[in-house]
Motif scaffolding. Structure first.
Motif, PDB file in Angstrom:
ATOM      1  N   ASP A  74       2.626   4.207  -2.189  1.00 59.98           N
ATOM      2  CA  ASP A  74       1.700   4.471  -2.625  1.00 59.98           C
ATOM      3  C   ASP A  74       1.110   5.970  -3.216  1.00 59.98           C
ATOM      4  N   MET A 103      -1.295  -4.505  -4.506  1.00 59.60           N
ATOM      5  CA  MET A 103      -1.472  -4.222  -3.561  1.00 59.60           C
ATOM      6  C   MET A 103       0.204  -4.749  -2.136  1.00 59.60           C
ATOM      7  N   ARG A 137       1.721   1.439  -9.305  1.00 62.94           N
ATOM      8  CA  ARG A 137       1.069   2.644  -7.967  1.00 62.94           C
ATOM      9  C   ARG A 137       1.549   2.635  -6.793  1.00 62.94           C
ATOM     10  N   PHE A 138       2.294   1.257  -6.773  1.00 66.95           N
ATOM     11  CA  PHE A 138       3.205   1.052  -5.371  1.00 66.95           C
ATOM     12  C   PHE A 138       4.493   0.901  -6.125  1.00 66.95           C
TER      13      PHE A 138
END
Length: 164
Positions: A74, A103, A137-138
């Motif tokens: 992350d 996520m 973001r990941f």
């Protein structure tokens, strides 16, 4: 609380959580993986800045043998990722690099940066997120649909901060 102490706390917190504007995006952040093989195979070993490929020296991550093993990071902020550099421990084959905002830890809903990722044991390879990088973001490295172990000795990602 005295206002001077509060100001110091806020300044220290901001520095500790500041996003990278250049360099390795995986540097000094948290990594996770689907399982751990033994006490030497922690996910964080793949982002410890140590490129040693001898697993016995404790610088590589390693999952147990399982179906679709994965390793993920992350970035805490959004980046446009252009290049991912992987140094393999025991060798990686038929993996995918996924980057995005989901996520979901296996990254199944994130875009594919690279498919058919293969890195021979003890070697380093670069993978380019074409055509113009991927925003997210990941980042997840997964070997989908295979029962195997995943061992990574160093993972680096390069790109630019790209808030949305």
């Amino acid at each position: 609380m005295d206002a001077r102490y509060l100001l110091v706390f806020v300044c220290v917190f901001a520095v500790a959580r500041a996003h990278h504007s250049k360099g390795n995006l995986c540097d000094t952040i948290r990594a996770t993986q689907s399982s751990i093989s033994d006490f030497k195979g922690y996910a964080l070993n793949a982002i410890d800045r140590n490129h040693d490929t001898d697993y016995q020296h404790g610088s590589c991550s390693k999952t147990t043998v399982q179906s679709s093993p994965w390793w993920a990071v992350d970035f805490f902020y959004h980046y446009m990722v252009f290049v991912v550099k992987i140094t393999a421990g025991l060798g990686v084959s038929d993996a995918e690099i996924r980057i995005g905002d989901s996520m979901e830890i296996t990254g199944k809903d994130n875009a594919v940066c690279a498919k058919d990722v293969s890195v021979p044991a003890g070697e380093t390879r670069y993978f380019f997120c074409k055509p113009q990088g991927l925003h997210g973001r990941f980042m997840t490295i997964i070997i989908p649909g295979k029962t195997t172990a995943l061992s990574l000795c160093e993972v680096e990602a390069y790109g630019a901060h790209d808030p949305h």
